[in-house]
Design a protein around this motif. Structure first.
Motif, PDB file in Angstrom:
ATOM      1  N   GLY A 176      26.052  13.792 -18.412  1.00  0.00           N
ATOM      2  CA  GLY A 176      26.754  15.126 -18.703  1.00  0.00           C
ATOM      3  C   GLY A 176      28.036  15.284 -18.504  1.00  0.00           C
ATOM      4  O   GLY A 176      28.610  14.627 -17.537  1.00  0.00           O
ATOM      5  N   ILE A 177      28.793  16.561 -19.115  1.00  0.00           N
ATOM      6  CA  ILE A 177      30.029  16.836 -18.575  1.00  0.00           C
ATOM      7  C   ILE A 177      30.104  18.280 -18.245  1.00  0.00           C
ATOM      8  O   ILE A 177      28.960  19.071 -18.473  1.00  0.00           O
ATOM      9  CB  ILE A 177      31.083  16.677 -19.728  1.00  0.00           C
ATOM     10  CG1 ILE A 177      30.504  17.577 -21.138  1.00  0.00           C
ATOM     11  CG2 ILE A 177      31.136  15.268 -20.257  1.00  0.00           C
ATOM     12  CD1 ILE A 177      31.485  17.193 -22.292  1.00  0.00           C
ATOM     13  N   SER A 178      31.101  18.528 -17.337  1.00  0.00           N
ATOM     14  CA  SER A 178      31.172  19.969 -16.820  1.00  0.00           C
ATOM     15  C   SER A 178      31.576  21.000 -17.948  1.00  0.00           C
ATOM     16  O   SER A 178      32.189  20.702 -18.864  1.00  0.00           O
ATOM     17  CB  SER A 178      32.070  19.821 -15.694  1.00  0.00           C
ATOM     18  OG  SER A 178      33.473  19.757 -16.230  1.00  0.00           O
TER      19      SER A 178
ATOM     20  N   LEU B 122      34.200  20.416 -20.855  1.00  0.00           N
ATOM     21  CA  LEU B 122      33.929  20.696 -22.392  1.00  0.00           C
ATOM     22  C   LEU B 122      34.598  21.428 -23.214  1.00  0.00           C
ATOM     23  O   LEU B 122      34.703  21.184 -24.191  1.00  0.00           O
ATOM     24  CB  LEU B 122      32.248  21.310 -22.314  1.00  0.00           C
ATOM     25  CG  LEU B 122      31.510  21.422 -23.532  1.00  0.00           C
ATOM     26  CD1 LEU B 122      31.250  20.307 -24.415  1.00  0.00           C
ATOM     27  CD2 LEU B 122      30.066  22.367 -23.320  1.00  0.00           C
ATOM     28  N   LYS B 123      35.091  22.597 -22.515  1.00  0.00           N
ATOM     29  CA  LYS B 123      35.799  23.487 -23.075  1.00  0.00           C
ATOM     30  C   LYS B 123      37.375  22.903 -23.440  1.00  0.00           C
ATOM     31  O   LYS B 123      37.785  23.085 -24.686  1.00  0.00           O
ATOM     32  CB  LYS B 123      36.196  24.891 -22.051  1.00  0.00           C
ATOM     33  CG  LYS B 123      34.814  25.650 -22.226  1.00  0.00           C
ATOM     34  CD  LYS B 123      35.047  26.863 -21.478  1.00  0.00           C
ATOM     35  CE  LYS B 123      33.863  27.714 -21.163  1.00  0.00           C
ATOM     36  NZ  LYS B 123      33.809  28.486 -20.189  1.00  0.00           N
ATOM     37  N   GLU B 124      37.641  22.222 -22.612  1.00  0.00           N
ATOM     38  CA  GLU B 124      39.059  21.547 -22.759  1.00  0.00           C
ATOM     39  C   GLU B 124      38.841  20.707 -24.091  1.00  0.00           C
ATOM     40  O   GLU B 124      39.639  20.616 -24.975  1.00  0.00           O
ATOM     41  CB  GLU B 124      39.440  20.686 -21.552  1.00  0.00           C
ATOM     42  CG  GLU B 124      40.861  20.143 -21.856  1.00  0.00           C
ATOM     43  CD  GLU B 124      41.642  19.594 -20.654  1.00  0.00           C
ATOM     44  OE1 GLU B 124      41.354  20.185 -19.765  1.00  0.00           O
ATOM     45  OE2 GLU B 124      42.044  18.489 -20.641  1.00  0.00           O
TER      46      GLU B 124
ATOM     47  N   PRO C 154      27.149  16.161 -23.579  1.00  0.00           N
ATOM     48  CA  PRO C 154      28.314  15.935 -24.400  1.00  0.00           C
ATOM     49  C   PRO C 154      28.342  15.931 -25.942  1.00  0.00           C
ATOM     50  O   PRO C 154      29.291  16.713 -26.636  1.00  0.00           O
ATOM     51  CB  PRO C 154      28.687  14.382 -24.022  1.00  0.00           C
ATOM     52  CG  PRO C 154      27.948  13.976 -23.331  1.00  0.00           C
ATOM     53  CD  PRO C 154      26.698  14.648 -23.150  1.00  0.00           C
ATOM     54  N   SER C 155      27.028  15.845 -26.545  1.00  0.00           N
ATOM     55  CA  SER C 155      27.421  15.874 -27.881  1.00  0.00           C
ATOM     56  C   SER C 155      26.177  16.961 -28.430  1.00  0.00           C
ATOM     57  O   SER C 155      25.881  17.191 -29.670  1.00  0.00           O
ATOM     58  CB  SER C 155      27.171  14.582 -28.770  1.00  0.00           C
ATOM     59  OG  SER C 155      25.958  13.910 -28.168  1.00  0.00           O
TER      60      SER C 155
ATOM     61  N   LEU D 178      36.613  11.831 -24.316  1.00  0.00           N
ATOM     62  CA  LEU D 178      37.115  13.046 -23.471  1.00  0.00           C
ATOM     63  C   LEU D 178      38.430  13.110 -23.086  1.00  0.00           C
ATOM     64  O   LEU D 178      38.939  12.092 -22.515  1.00  0.00           O
ATOM     65  CB  LEU D 178      35.987  12.852 -22.295  1.00  0.00           C
ATOM     66  CG  LEU D 178      34.654  12.811 -22.593  1.00  0.00           C
ATOM     67  CD1 LEU D 178      33.595  12.646 -21.365  1.00  0.00           C
ATOM     68  CD2 LEU D 178      34.223  14.321 -22.976  1.00  0.00           C
ATOM     69  N   PRO D 179      39.282  14.213 -23.044  1.00  0.00           N
ATOM     70  CA  PRO D 179      40.567  14.322 -22.413  1.00  0.00           C
ATOM     71  C   PRO D 179      40.666  14.399 -20.930  1.00  0.00           C
ATOM     72  O   PRO D 179      39.696  14.374 -20.328  1.00  0.00           O
ATOM     73  CB  PRO D 179      40.778  15.484 -23.190  1.00  0.00           C
ATOM     74  CG  PRO D 179      39.935  16.585 -23.176  1.00  0.00           C
ATOM     75  CD  PRO D 179      38.436  15.385 -23.312  1.00  0.00           C
TER      76      PRO D 179
END
Lengths: 469, 469
Positions: free
Chosen positions: A451-453, A457-459, A387-388, A351-352
């Motif tokens: 999870g991720i926001s 996720l978009k970034e 995330p996946s 994740l960046p």
């Protein structure tokens, strides 16, 4: 053996060869951000305990290269200008981390390190070395605590520990819920209660068991624990211990406990309890040791073995059978840009950017069972995504969220006094108390959601597309 | 973190509570003899490597209690006269041991310590801690070496090691047959070749892989190894590495290797070898890492994977999955008498008195496959007996026997300069070469026989009968 201390050479050589290239290409001051996280719970469990932060922060405040370190590196092919620059090396970075003792889950960044790319690389190895090991052992200890109620748990592991790793194992075991240790140096340096009884050799060195017990009781009356299995537990050890307990009573002293170190601990502890009770020594406790782990203790507890104190060695201090936590340290930002590491396996895609982790809370103050990773400057999101598996999402609307990452080090300096080890251990038990039981099960524990926001996720997906080109 | 050194408090508290009782009962000068041995080969293997002796001897020559140690013990309930006596504590005992790097087998005493009962107890924990761990790791390393032919083996484990235990793991790995380590401090202190390449983060910190490779090759041309799996091994990493190898060649430099750290190492190494060869770079080597152990390497070798250098981390430095060697330290003589520890289990009955171990040799200089434990003053016996199945015996008539235990420390002083680590490692490989292959098999290895002499058997059985009364 030389005195051993962690200096700049407590690292993998590649950190220094990379640092040399950064130095020689003028990137000394380039900022980088790294995340520490792990991918799989140890022991096939449902949770992990974050430990080692206090040790890490102490090390980072003092990390430097000695003259010997620098000479060695120069003689071993590193560039002299670069190695000379290490004379002034100190860690000047900023760290956000979850609290030590926190209950954590796979793939969430539980520590974020910002610094120059050179310092961030040089400290990678020691950071992983400290956090991976102490988190492994604190987790093992917490698993053992989870099946032991309020019984006393003592770390007996130093003799089978992985060398000097045993020192930090004792620290981590205390965080995970142990009460005491046999390891004197760890007890002394970390403020853990020290415990010690007697070995079989003590009794063997006498011609008879009773005289050995008597001498011990006379010369070590406080916390007197007698080891009863050298010859025959039920026919010799316990009858002799009861004799000595009576003699102590006449002197106004109390026998603290008898210790079992072989045989079937369930069978023997029941017999021994009855013998002690029949002799009127209801207050004399039973200590048991010998190849214990969370599974054996659970089974002893299920069978109602009247054991008051467990001494646990090898499996605790080595974190057997896993022996390692798979924690990693991944670049998420450098040269002014967010970064990811690609992987064919979407699960291993990193994740960046700078991130925060929010824990979703129930109204009753317990954990809901989900954490969400967000960008550091983002507000609490209303929804999180797997995330996946991007078609899986969870609404967080109206739910309380608690930020887990706190700044602990700023430009190399502590933000506040670190909590005491007892405070860390207390926090750990508090947080475990907030974790629903289904995540603590040994067999097939319920999976806690991470999870991720949407923003993150978009970034990540945009970066992934860019790199794929 | 304080500087950490092994002092007298690097022990279990019970050693000191027992020592207090010995002190207060006037047994300061009572002599005792302890044996170090283990009961089961790690990794279900057929042999174990004895390691850690050099470290142990260094520690014993310097062991002492600091003023802080003594204050701590006094404040924690130990007797003040006893703790004051520790001011002058030093180790004055005598040690016989098999050579470091020796191939050893269960239940034979591989180290015998004679000293006062107080010093012998105080150093028990550190002795076990050092020997158990280094022997575990040297054995793991030797197993890995046994399937790797003369390929280069590098220890990459520090980040997943059990805290500072990783430092000694690197030492032990070198004894067992490794060539080098990424651990700079261990390399420096133990004289092990250090190796280091680059991490994914280095490449990620650049906008493209080729520029990262170029910068690295320019600023670290010696021992240049390029990591080729950050984006796509075959489509990006290797083609870029070949470009840089050509550029290096034009500058009169050579690319040493490319490194694979993910994917199927057999498949990829074959493809990469062909690409390098097709480009004329036959001399560029292939390094592989990622969750390697002796089983994976054996399988890669069986499949003919053209890998030249293996980097092994976690499983090596933690000795996974065992994570501990079950070495013990048992009293065999004290107060002028031989001693045993009884057990319901005949296999766990200890052997009394001062002992020696003889290795039976074939005429060709290889091991016959049997060691015999005898009394220290006994001549080479003609027959040996199974220690727990008395009807089993083996004639040794006319066979050469080699004494394995040598005096290394006398009254606390070294008998001779300890061998260098390279000498120890060389000895280990020599002895492994003398061990018949059937004992090196991973599956169901042939059991090496360990017997006892008639004299020792009789002495043990007499003592057992006495104690049983």
């Amino acid at each position: 053996m030389k005195n051993f201390s962690i200096t700049g050479t407590y690292t993998d050589l590649y950190q220094l060869t990379m640092a040399q290239v950064y130095y020689l290409t003028g990137k000394n001051d380039q900022k980088a951000v790294f995340d520490y996280f792990y991918r799989r719970h140890p022991f096939d469990g449902g949770f992990t305990i974050f430990a080692g932060l206090g040790t890490l922060l102490e090390v980072l405040q003092d990390i430097h290269f000695t003259q010997d370190d620098i000479e060695y590196l120069k003689q071993n092919g590193l560039n002299a200008d670069f190695t000379d620059s290490l004379k002034d090396f100190k860690f000047t970075g900023t760290i956000h981390a979850v609290k030590e003792g926190e209950v954590i889950f796979p793939n969430e960044p539980v520590l974020r390190l910002e610094g120059t790319i050179i310092e961030a690389q040089i400290v990678e190895t020691l950071l992983l070395n400290i956090l991976n090991f102490q988190s492994l052992i604190a987790t093992k200890a917490a698993r053992i605590r989870s099946v032991s109620g309020d019984k006393v748990l003592s770390d007996f592991g130093l003799r089978r520990a992985q060398g000097t790793g045993g020192y930090y194992a004792s620290r981590a075991a205390f965080i995970g819920g142990f009460n005491s240790t046999s390891n004197v140096k760890a007890a002394m340096d970390f403020g853990i209660p020290a415990v010690g009884t007697m070995a079989h050799a003590f009794i063997q060195s006498y011609d008879d068991e009773l005289t050995a017990f008597r001498d011990f009781a006379i010369h070590r009356p406080d916390n007197c624990i007698l080891l009863v299995d050298t010859y025959d537990t039920l026919k010799s050890g316990v009858p002799n211990a009861i004799k000595v307990a009576r003699e102590m009573k006449e002197r106004g002293q109390n026998l603290l406990a008898v210790r079992l170190d072989s045989g079937d601990l369930s069978y023997l502890s029941k017999k021994v309890r009855k013998m002690l009770d029949d002799a009127g020594f209801h207050e004399v406790k039973i200590t048991a040791s010998n190849q214990l782990d969370e599974w054996v203790i659970k089974s002893l507890e299920d069978q109602g073995a009247p054991i008051d104190i467990f001494g646990i060695g090898t499996s605790l201090v080595t974190g057997a059978p896993d022996a390692a936590l798979d924690g990693v340290y991944k670049l998420s930002f450098s040269g002014g840009k967010p970064r990811i590491k690609l992987s064919e396996n979407l699960k291993k895609l990193t994740l960046p950017d700078m991130k925060q982790v929010h824990r979703v809370m129930n109204d009753d103050g317990n954990f809901f069972g989900a954490d969400v990773i967000i960008k550091a400057d983002e507000q609490a999101p209303d929804i999180m995504f797997h995330p996946s598996e991007p078609d899986k999402s969870l609404s967080l609307k109206g739910m309380k969220q608690e930020a887990l990452l706190h700044k602990v080090l700023e430009n190399g300096k502590l933000i506040a006094t670190s909590p005491s080890l007892l405070e860390v251990a207390t926090y750990c038990q508090k947080r475990l108390g907030q974790l629903p039981d289904e995540h603590k099960r040994f067999y097939n524990p319920h999976v806690y959601k991470v999870g991720i926001s949407d923003t993150l996720l978009k970034e990540r997906n945009e970066l992934r597309s860019q790199y794929k080109k």
